[in-house]
Design a protein around this motif. Structure first.
Motif, PDB file in Angstrom:
ATOM      1  N   SER A   5       0.836  -1.207   0.000  1.00  0.00           N
ATOM      2  CA  SER A   5       0.000   0.000   0.000  1.00  0.00           C
ATOM      3  C   SER A   5       0.866   1.250   0.000  1.00  0.00           C
ATOM      4  N   ALA A   6       1.910   1.203   0.843  1.00  0.00           N
ATOM      5  CA  ALA A   6       2.795   2.362   0.915  1.00  0.00           C
ATOM      6  C   ALA A   6       3.443   2.612  -0.434  1.00  0.00           C
ATOM      7  N   LEU A   7       3.804   1.517  -1.092  1.00  0.00           N
ATOM      8  CA  LEU A   7       4.406   1.630  -2.418  1.00  0.00           C
ATOM      9  C   LEU A   7       3.409   2.249  -3.389  1.00  0.00           C
ATOM     10  N   ALA A   8       2.154   1.800  -3.295  1.00  0.00           N
ATOM     11  CA  ALA A   8       1.108   2.337  -4.177  1.00  0.00           C
ATOM     12  C   ALA A   8       0.973   3.847  -3.972  1.00  0.00           C
ATOM     13  N   ASP A   9       0.979   4.278  -2.696  1.00  0.00           N
ATOM     14  CA  ASP A   9       0.877   5.716  -2.414  1.00  0.00           C
ATOM     15  C   ASP A   9       2.063   6.472  -2.996  1.00  0.00           C
ATOM     16  N   ALA A  10       3.225   5.863  -2.870  1.00  0.00           N
ATOM     17  CA  ALA A  10       4.440   6.543  -3.298  1.00  0.00           C
ATOM     18  C   ALA A  10       4.482   6.745  -4.805  1.00  0.00           C
ATOM     19  N   VAL A  11       3.920   5.791  -5.548  1.00  0.00           N
ATOM     20  CA  VAL A  11       4.018   5.901  -7.004  1.00  0.00           C
ATOM     21  C   VAL A  11       2.737   6.462  -7.630  1.00  0.00           C
ATOM     22  N   ARG A  12       1.811   6.924  -6.783  1.00  0.00           N
ATOM     23  CA  ARG A  12       0.511   7.337  -7.309  1.00  0.00           C
ATOM     24  C   ARG A  12       0.628   8.427  -8.387  1.00  0.00           C
ATOM     25  N   THR A  13       1.509   9.386  -8.135  1.00  0.00           N
ATOM     26  CA  THR A  13       1.623  10.491  -9.110  1.00  0.00           C
ATOM     27  C   THR A  13       2.416  10.070 -10.339  1.00  0.00           C
ATOM     28  N   THR A  14       3.486   9.301 -10.118  1.00  0.00           N
ATOM     29  CA  THR A  14       4.347   8.954 -11.251  1.00  0.00           C
ATOM     30  C   THR A  14       3.762   7.837 -12.100  1.00  0.00           C
ATOM     31  N   ALA A  15       3.160   6.836 -11.460  1.00  0.00           N
ATOM     32  CA  ALA A  15       2.631   5.712 -12.244  1.00  0.00           C
ATOM     33  C   ALA A  15       1.248   5.324 -11.724  1.00  0.00           C
ATOM     34  N   PRO A  16       0.235   6.139 -12.017  1.00  0.00           N
ATOM     35  CA  PRO A  16      -1.101   5.909 -11.462  1.00  0.00           C
ATOM     36  C   PRO A  16      -1.654   4.525 -11.817  1.00  0.00           C
ATOM     37  N   PHE A  17      -1.308   4.030 -12.995  1.00  0.00           N
ATOM     38  CA  PHE A  17      -1.815   2.726 -13.395  1.00  0.00           C
ATOM     39  C   PHE A  17      -1.360   1.635 -12.424  1.00  0.00           C
ATOM     40  N   LEU A  18      -0.046   1.652 -12.113  1.00  0.00           N
ATOM     41  CA  LEU A  18       0.532   0.678 -11.193  1.00  0.00           C
ATOM     42  C   LEU A  18      -0.094   0.825  -9.805  1.00  0.00           C
ATOM     43  N   ALA A  19      -0.280   2.076  -9.384  1.00  0.00           N
ATOM     44  CA  ALA A  19      -0.834   2.339  -8.057  1.00  0.00           C
ATOM     45  C   ALA A  19      -2.227   1.736  -7.919  1.00  0.00           C
ATOM     46  N   ASP A  20      -3.007   1.744  -8.996  1.00  0.00           N
ATOM     47  CA  ASP A  20      -4.351   1.172  -8.937  1.00  0.00           C
ATOM     48  C   ASP A  20      -4.311  -0.343  -8.806  1.00  0.00           C
ATOM     49  N   GLN A  21      -3.307  -0.932  -9.419  1.00  0.00           N
ATOM     50  CA  GLN A  21      -3.249  -2.394  -9.426  1.00  0.00           C
ATOM     51  C   GLN A  21      -2.700  -2.973  -8.120  1.00  0.00           C
ATOM     52  N   LEU A  22      -1.830  -2.229  -7.454  1.00  0.00           N
ATOM     53  CA  LEU A  22      -1.119  -2.794  -6.307  1.00  0.00           C
ATOM     54  C   LEU A  22      -2.027  -3.343  -5.193  1.00  0.00           C
ATOM     55  N   PRO A  23      -3.088  -2.596  -4.794  1.00  0.00           N
ATOM     56  CA  PRO A  23      -3.925  -3.137  -3.712  1.00  0.00           C
ATOM     57  C   PRO A  23      -4.513  -4.498  -4.070  1.00  0.00           C
ATOM     58  N   ALA A  24      -4.879  -4.652  -5.335  1.00  0.00           N
ATOM     59  CA  ALA A  24      -5.441  -5.927  -5.756  1.00  0.00           C
ATOM     60  C   ALA A  24      -4.391  -7.032  -5.681  1.00  0.00           C
ATOM     61  N   LEU A  25      -3.140  -6.632  -5.819  1.00  0.00           N
ATOM     62  CA  LEU A  25      -2.056  -7.620  -5.814  1.00  0.00           C
ATOM     63  C   LEU A  25      -1.730  -8.124  -4.411  1.00  0.00           C
ATOM     64  N   GLN A  26      -2.187  -7.370  -3.379  1.00  0.00           N
ATOM     65  CA  GLN A  26      -1.801  -7.714  -2.007  1.00  0.00           C
ATOM     66  C   GLN A  26      -2.064  -9.168  -1.657  1.00  0.00           C
TER      67      GLN A  26
END
Ligand SMILES: Nc1ncnc2c1ncn2[C@@H]1O[C@H](COP(=O)(O)OP(=O)(O)OP(=O)(O)O)[C@@H](O)[C@H]1O
Ligand SMILES: [Mg+2]
Lengths: 277, 354
Positions: free
Chosen positions: B296-317
């Motif tokens: 989740s923290a990673l998703a927050d960190a990359v939200r601005t730079t790579a929004p697509f990845l940020a959306d997918q990360l929680p589902a990947l948990q």
């Protein structure tokens, strides 16, 4: 007689030498249609090496299993004599028999494979150690004292069997001959009244066999332990045994000194066409 | 103190060999570890401290499960159920009967241990997969009782658990996570040390003997029945403690926290950490409970730079937890503990190398 000072008596039997320590009477064991043991009787004398021989499938291992409680014979009695009387063994569980002084090794090595040599040997001390939970949780105090106290006897067994160099090795990494020796060591650590060895030299090369024979002689002649030995190597059996019982198809076909047995026509016949003695 | 020589480490007494830590390096590492644990509550904000607290409680539960599965070889899918027994026992005793909380927690340990022995009875007959299914049965029964027994939870499936307190003192809101941190750290450290101790004595060795070879164990005098039930009792005692701590830490106990998935997650912890390793139980708990918040923290960190990845990360948990377990099973079945040992052995006899 050679003698050497050891601090611990490995022989757990108080019986005078020369008296019968184990008596089997009319043992019958069947598996479904197979009569594995058929009316076998024998008496093992305190202080001797008593060998049980016979062709494959004769019922030797089954007999050892009956004495150590893994098999329960449908017929017959097995009694173990102590300094002060005898106990009936049939019907008792293996762990009770261990407490009564029966120790054994297996035809195929059966060690605790994830544990070290030392831990395997310490497990031989199991029946003589306290298992209380509280001291175990705390460690400092009684539990630690107990570990150190029992370690002394275990180290003596390690010395006798020349296992010093492999003390801390996991047993799964040992070569075959050494693993067999560790199994003997585990039984010795029990300070048993009777030692049952099921083919301790099977699968060994000549050198390993000689080592093992020497250790068995040491255990019998110096430590005074009574040994029941199942073994296929006739040279070894005839060399080191005081008495030999011969089984064939579950029946006892001969019983006597090595010389008597060697010349017995029924024994020669049983072995003819198979591996001749 | 023992100093490593070029030829290795040499002991001069059994007592010194029996010590867990001998060399200066080992003692220094222990000291550093203690310092780090002492500094942690001052370095982390309350969110990350709550993650650490959850790890501490889970570590106690994982040690319990490892005692049974990793050290005694009795597989169990009933972990969630035993956690529930501990949680509900302590909540009931302290909430309804007004028993002081420390006493209620101790009672929960004992009750869960007894429950473990009962649930362990099938282990006297069953092995492997069959035992796994039987323990799953206990899990289902416990879950059913909690959800349906009106007297227990009024048919709601949850209970209030009073906040931690002793003799009039209670945990304060402002310092909630920090206070709990010390309580949990103390319990986990004592629990880990005690478990470690058990497995260097005759009692623990008899459990391992049963794991490695039941028949051989019986012929050297191990009462296999007693050893198995003893392992179930000891294991469940730990799990009961973890359950009781969960109850008072979270304030409510509800059956949803103790489902089958929880049992599987705990199995994952001890597989990832290392079966038959106390330290591994802790590593495994930390690893699997850190994975989701770190993602989740990673998703927050990359939200601005790579929004697509940020959306997918929680589902990947969820998938990540499963993936990690699979990777460990394939590449290092002996877990994190083993990996750490390799690193340590490499540097272990520093400055001598092999
Ligand atoms: N657990 C068992 N179930 C069924 N049959 C068995 C069992 N154990 C032994 N037998 C049978 O009993 C007979 C005697 O077997 P046993 O293993 O005692 O022979 P053995 O003299 O030790 O032979 P070997 O020299 O090959 O070790 C054999 O026919 C064997 O198949
Ligand atoms: Mg055999």
């Amino acid at each position: 007689m050679i003698s050497r000072e050891y601090a611990f008596l490995l022989n757990g039997s108080t019986l005078a030498s020369g008296r019968p320590v184990l008596e089997l009477a009319d043992i019958g064991l069947r598996f479904g249609g197979i009569q594995a043991i058929d009316g076998v009787g024998l008496a093992v004398t305190q202080g001797t090496i008593h060998s049980i021989i016979g062709p494959n499938g004769a019922g030797k291992s089954s007999l050892i299993n009956c004495v150590s409680g893994l098999y329960r014979p449908q017929r017959g009695r097995i009694s173990l004599h102590h300094g002060d009387g005898a106990v009936e063994l049939v019907g008792r569980k293996p762990h009770e028999l261990a407490r009564l002084g029966i120790a054994r090794t297996f035809q195929n090595i059966e060690l605790f494979r994830h544990l070290s040599v030392l831990e395997n040997l310490l497990l031989g001390r199991h029946t003589r150690m306290s298992l209380s939970l509280l001291p175990a949780l705390v460690w400092f105090g009684p539990a630690r004292r107990q570990e150190i106290a029992h370690r002394a006897l275990v180290e003596e067994v390690i010395d006798r069997l020349a296992l010093q160099a492999v003390r801390h090795r996991p047993v799964s990494t040992l070569p075959y001959g050494l693993a067999k020796r560790v199994e003997l060591g585990r039984a010795l650590c029990m300070q048993p009244a009777l030692l049952l060895l099921d083919e301790p030299m099977a699968g060994m090369n000549a050198e390993e066999k000689e080592d093992m024979a020497r250790h068995l002689l040491d255990v019998n002649r110096l430590a005074g332990l009574t040994i029941v030995l199942v073994e296929h190597d006739m040279d070894v059996v005839m060399d080191i045994s005081h008495r030999v019982t011969v089984l064939d198809f579950g029946k006892r076909i001969a019983d006597g000194t090595p010389d008597e047995v060697r010349s017995d026509p029924r024994v020669i016949e049983a072995y003819l066409g198979r591996d001749v003695a | 103190m023992i100093v490593p020589l070029a030829t290795g480490i040499h002991h001069t007494s059994y007592a010194s060999e029996l010590a867990l830590r001998n060399t200066r390096g080992e003692k220094a590492r222990l000291g550093l570890g203690i310092l780090a644990l002492g500094a942690l509550p001052f370095l982390l904000d309350s969110y990350w401290l709550s993650v650490v607290n959850a790890i501490g409680i889970a570590a106690i539960g994982a040690i319990g499960l490892n005692i049974l599965v990793g050290f005694t070889g009795q597989i169990s899918l009933g972990q969630g159920g035993f956690l529930a027994v501990g949680a509900f026992t302590s909540a009931l005793l302290s909430g309804r009967a007004g028993v002081p909380i420390p006493v209620a927690i101790a009672a929960a340990v004992v009750v869960t241990a007894i429950g473990g022995v009962i649930a362990g009875l099938p282990a006297l007959r069953l092995k492997g997969l069959y035992l796994a299914i039987a323990t799953l049965g206990s899990q289902e029964i416990i879950e059913f009782v909690i959800r349906r027994w009106r007297w227990l939870t009024g048919g709601q499936g949850f209970l209030e658990a009073p906040p931690l307190g002793v003799l009039g003192w209670h945990v304060q809101r402002a310092t909630f996570e920090r206070t709990w941190y010390w309580v949990i750290l103390g319990a986990a450290a004592l629990g880990a040390a005690a478990a470690r101790n058990v497995f260097r004595t005759a009692l623990g060795r008899s459990f391992m003997a049963v794991r490695d070879h039941e028949v051989a164990a019986s012929t050297i005098g191990v009462n296999v029945t007693r050893a198995k039930l003893g392992a179930f009792a000891l294991s469940s005692g730990y799990v009961g403690l973890a359950g009781a701590l969960t109850a008072h830490y979270s304030g409510t106990v509800s059956w949803e926290r103790f489902t089958r998935e929880v049992s599987v997650l705990y199995l994952g912890m001890i597989i990832v950490g290392g079966l038959g390793s106390i330290a591994g139980s802790i590593y495994g708990a930390a690893f699997l409970l850190l994975l989701p918040p770190l993602l989740s923290a990673l998703a927050d960190a990359v939200r601005t730079t790579a929004p697509f990845l940020a959306d997918q990360l929680p589902a990947l948990q969820v998938a990540a937890v499963g993936l990690v377990i699979m990777l460990f099973l394939i590449f290092e079945p002996r877990g994190l503990d083993r990996l750490w040992r390799r690193v340590r052995d490499y540097f272990g006899s520093w400055p001598f190398r092999y």
